[in-house]
Scaffold this motif. Structure first.
Motif, mmCIF file in Angstrom:
data_model
loop_
_atom_site.group_PDB
_atom_site.id
_atom_site.type_symbol
_atom_site.label_atom_id
_atom_site.label_comp_id
_atom_site.label_asym_id
_atom_site.label_seq_id
_atom_site.Cartn_x
_atom_site.Cartn_y
_atom_site.Cartn_z
ATOM 1 N N LYS A 192 2.646 62.435 15.278
ATOM 2 C CA LYS A 192 1.890 63.132 16.324
ATOM 3 C C LYS A 192 2.829 63.652 17.408
ATOM 4 O O LYS A 192 2.644 64.751 17.929
ATOM 5 N N LYS A 193 3.849 62.853 17.748
ATOM 6 C CA LYS A 193 4.816 63.275 18.761
ATOM 7 C C LYS A 193 5.573 64.511 18.295
ATOM 8 O O LYS A 193 5.773 65.459 19.059
ATOM 9 N N GLN A 194 6.005 64.515 17.028
ATOM 10 C CA GLN A 194 6.709 65.680 16.503
ATOM 11 C C GLN A 194 5.813 66.914 16.509
ATOM 12 O O GLN A 194 6.277 68.021 16.795
ATOM 13 N N PHE A 195 4.534 66.735 16.190
ATOM 14 C CA PHE A 195 3.618 67.872 16.187
ATOM 15 C C PHE A 195 3.507 68.476 17.577
ATOM 16 O O PHE A 195 3.563 69.699 17.736
ATOM 17 N N LEU A 196 3.340 67.631 18.611
ATOM 18 C CA LEU A 196 3.196 68.139 19.968
ATOM 19 C C LEU A 196 4.485 68.773 20.473
ATOM 20 O O LEU A 196 4.460 69.725 21.244
ATOM 21 N N ASN A 198 6.543 70.409 18.600
ATOM 22 C CA ASN A 198 6.684 71.691 17.910
ATOM 23 C C ASN A 198 5.529 72.642 18.195
ATOM 24 O O ASN A 198 5.606 73.834 17.861
ATOM 25 N N ASN A 199 4.450 72.120 18.780
ATOM 26 C CA ASN A 199 3.291 72.944 19.115
ATOM 27 C C ASN A 199 2.858 72.599 20.529
ATOM 28 O O ASN A 199 1.788 72.018 20.749
ATOM 29 N N LEU A 200 3.703 72.943 21.492
ATOM 30 C CA LEU A 200 3.487 72.511 22.867
ATOM 31 C C LEU A 200 2.212 73.071 23.471
ATOM 32 O O LEU A 200 1.647 72.500 24.396
ATOM 33 N N ASN A 201 1.736 74.185 22.968
ATOM 34 C CA ASN A 201 0.502 74.762 23.499
ATOM 35 C C ASN A 201 -0.651 74.608 22.516
ATOM 36 O O ASN A 201 -1.643 75.295 22.592
ATOM 37 N N GLY A 202 -0.471 73.676 21.571
ATOM 38 C CA GLY A 202 -1.493 73.468 20.566
ATOM 39 C C GLY A 202 -2.196 72.140 20.729
ATOM 40 O O GLY A 202 -1.811 71.288 21.513
ATOM 41 N N VAL A 203 -3.276 71.977 19.973
ATOM 42 C CA VAL A 203 -4.063 70.762 19.973
ATOM 43 C C VAL A 203 -3.960 70.147 18.588
ATOM 44 O O VAL A 203 -3.995 70.846 17.577
ATOM 45 N N ASP A 204 -3.827 68.830 18.537
ATOM 46 C CA ASP A 204 -3.743 68.140 17.256
ATOM 47 C C ASP A 204 -4.933 68.557 16.390
ATOM 48 O O ASP A 204 -6.085 68.343 16.763
ATOM 49 N N PRO A 205 -4.674 69.185 15.223
ATOM 50 C CA PRO A 205 -5.772 69.741 14.430
ATOM 51 C C PRO A 205 -6.556 68.706 13.643
ATOM 52 O O PRO A 205 -7.560 69.043 13.018
ATOM 53 N N VAL A 206 -6.117 67.451 13.606
ATOM 54 C CA VAL A 206 -6.767 66.425 12.800
ATOM 55 C C VAL A 206 -7.602 65.519 13.696
ATOM 56 O O VAL A 206 -7.110 64.986 14.693
ATOM 57 N N TYR A 207 -8.869 65.357 13.337
ATOM 58 C CA TYR A 207 -9.781 64.508 14.079
ATOM 59 C C TYR A 207 -10.147 63.290 13.235
ATOM 60 O O TYR A 207 -9.848 63.222 12.041
ATOM 61 N N ALA A 208 -10.840 62.345 13.873
ATOM 62 C CA ALA A 208 -11.233 61.120 13.181
ATOM 63 C C ALA A 208 -12.100 61.429 11.970
ATOM 64 O O ALA A 208 -11.944 60.809 10.901
ATOM 65 N N ASN A 209 -13.016 62.411 12.101
ATOM 66 C CA ASN A 209 -13.880 62.719 10.960
ATOM 67 C C ASN A 209 -13.097 63.299 9.793
ATOM 68 O O ASN A 209 -13.493 63.130 8.633
ATOM 69 N N TRP A 267 9.923 64.671 9.305
ATOM 70 C CA TRP A 267 8.771 63.983 8.715
ATOM 71 C C TRP A 267 7.493 64.783 8.924
ATOM 72 O O TRP A 267 6.576 64.726 8.104
ATOM 73 N N LEU A 268 7.423 65.543 10.001
ATOM 74 C CA LEU A 268 6.270 66.404 10.206
ATOM 75 C C LEU A 268 6.179 67.450 9.101
ATOM 76 O O LEU A 268 5.098 67.707 8.557
ATOM 77 N N GLN A 269 7.316 68.063 8.766
ATOM 78 C CA GLN A 269 7.333 69.038 7.685
ATOM 79 C C GLN A 269 6.938 68.397 6.362
ATOM 80 O O GLN A 269 6.210 68.998 5.565
ATOM 81 N N TYR A 270 7.398 67.172 6.135
ATOM 82 C CA TYR A 270 7.068 66.479 4.896
ATOM 83 C C TYR A 270 5.563 66.259 4.771
ATOM 84 O O TYR A 270 4.975 66.502 3.711
ATOM 85 N N PHE A 271 4.932 65.829 5.860
ATOM 86 C CA PHE A 271 3.487 65.606 5.800
ATOM 87 C C PHE A 271 2.733 66.925 5.656
ATOM 88 O O PHE A 271 1.673 66.968 5.014
#
Length: 373
Positions: A192-196, A198-209, A267-271
């Protein structure tokens, strides 16, 4: 949309000389994420986890690390009084739709503090935020329930004739890959840290559902596969082409794992590669079932309930992404999760094809059973 805004809190210790000791420690408690509607004011609390030393006053001088300062409005100074154990509040006003990341950093060598960060997300409407959450659970339920009509039909008929085994095998691989991707971006802090980052103006696209849908899908698809071992199946089996695709997916995941361990990929790229496996499988998994229906000129054994619920889930999934992008003022959010976007779009295209086959082309046609038994 403007580039992401970075805010920097520079922490200065204003105290008497007798209190400038190297063992002075400041540990702050502050929210990690704050969402507010444009034009609204919200009070943010910051508090020391342990009482400050007597006569020790800590002042936060608020400065912008970027020339763009139009996302949120912050006070010039935030002060933690001496002997403070309660929260200190400071107002934050949403000025413009977007995201601002605030870092809490101590610049005084005589005062030790942990690095903290507050992420401010300014949206157009809090109502739309709630609607998005409701829509998310609607398509979660529609997609989740969509597995049950096929299981029930297999149980009722005591037969899986008409259900293509290539589709089932590819579907299990796809949901497994998508589950790995969702778990990584939702539950693993490092990813999650790597995603943020690399996407500083983005929102984590994965939710609990999304996570629970993936796990539920793997379980229900596995149950359907077990039915294929119990009930009448005729001459059906997984084709060599499908087996080759499954092997290729596994080898791809293993090779990229070693490349990631070697440091050539993050690891972000791997996932994210797992999400691409899911997307690739989605592009081809429906083809064997559609072709089988065409050969048999019948949809008997292939549950239309599965198709209708899948189409409903895909529609609401795309609707959520559009509303979320509009509310956050960032249309790139649609492509923040390419698998989620592609999954909804391509699934709906094939669902339309299956509905045409069932209700128009092969309506009331019970033939094709003999060819598979």
């Amino acid at each position: 949309m403007k580039l992401p805004i970075f805010l920097l809190f520079s922490i200065y210790c204003l105290s008497s000389n007798s209190l400038l000791q190297c063992d002075a420690v400041l540990t702050l408690s502050a929210p990690e994420f704050v969402s507010l509607q444009i034009g609204n004011v919200q009070n943010i609390s910051i508090a020391p986890r342990v009482p400050l030393q007597k006569n020790l006053v800590v002042t936060f001088n608020v400065t912008f690390a970027s020339k763009h300062g139009s996302i949120v409005q912050l006070p010039e100074h935030v002060v933690l009084p001496s002997n403070s154990v309660s929260s200190t509040f400071f107002p934050v006003k949403g000025l413009q739709v977007g995201q601002a990341i605030v870092y809490l950093q101590n610049t005084d060598n005589n005062l030790t503090s942990s690095l903290g960060r507050i992420r401010f997300l300014v949206v157009k409407s809090d109502v739309l935020t709630i609607i998005n959450q409701v829509i998310g659970w609607i398509y979660f339920l529609a997609w989740s329930i969509s597995f049950y009509p096929q299981i029930f039909e297999n149980w009722k008929r005591k037969s899986v004739v008409g259900l293509n085994f290539d589709y089932l095998a590819l579907n299990l691989m796809g949901h497994t890959a998508y589950g790995v991707f969702n778990i990584g971006l939702f539950w693993i802090p490092y990813i999650k840290k790597q995603f943020l980052e690399n996407n500083l103006n983005g929102v984590d696209p994965v939710y609990a559902n999304d996570v629970f849908f993936s796990l539920h899908a793997i379980l229900l698809t596995a149950i359907t596969a077990c039915q294929c071992c119990i009930y009448e199946k005729g001459v059906q089996e997984v084709s060599k082409a499908a087996i080759g695709m499954l092997v290729a997916c596994v080898l791809f995941a293993l090779v990229t794992l070693f490349v990631t361990i070697a440091g050539e990929l993050t690891w972000l790229q791997y996932f994210y590669y797992f999400s691409y496996i899911k997307l690739g499988v989605t592009l081809i998994k429906y083809i064997p079932q559609a072709y089988m229906n065409y050969q048999r000129k019948s949809t008997v054994g292939w549950s239309i309930g599965n198709v209708l619920l899948d189409f409903t889930g895909g529609s609401f999934s795309l609707l959520q992404m559009v509303l979320q992008s509009y509310n956050n003022g960032e249309w790139k959010l649609i492509f923040g999760d390419p698998t989620k976007f592609g999954l909804g779009l391509f699934s709906m295209m094939f669902d339309v094809l299956f509905m045409v086959q069932h209700y128009c082309l092969y309506r009331n046609n019970l033939g094709g059973y003999e060819e598979l038994t």
